[in-house]
Design a protein around this motif. Structure first.
Motif: not given
Length: 71
Positions: A28-33, A35-41, A44-46
């Motif tokens: 999910i992280a690879v496909t959806k995130l 184009e998003y920045g480090p805050t979204a990452h 998500f991982f949190l």
């Protein structure tokens, strides 16, 4: 069910849960995130890092519940 068998099944379920959950969260992280920045990452991982605990708690609760005595 004998306690040793129950513990074996619970251990296999917990390991499978962690492996499958990690693969799904990473996919999910690879496909959806991408184009998003480090805050979204980070968010998500949190969130996904804590979310696996809920099904793991259910498995552990099943492991510690003792069967009713027969008779």
């Amino acid at each position: 069910m004998p306690i040793r068998l129950k513990k074996l099944i619970g251990t296999i379920l917990l390991v499978a849960l962690v492996v499958i959950y990690a693969l799904i969260a990473s996919a999910i992280a690879v496909t959806k995130l991408a184009e998003y920045g480090p805050t979204a990452h980070l968010l998500f991982f949190l969130l996904s890092g804590f979310l696996w605990v809920l099904p793991a708690m259910a498995i552990i609760k099943w492991l510690i519940i003792e069967p009713h005595p027969k008779g």
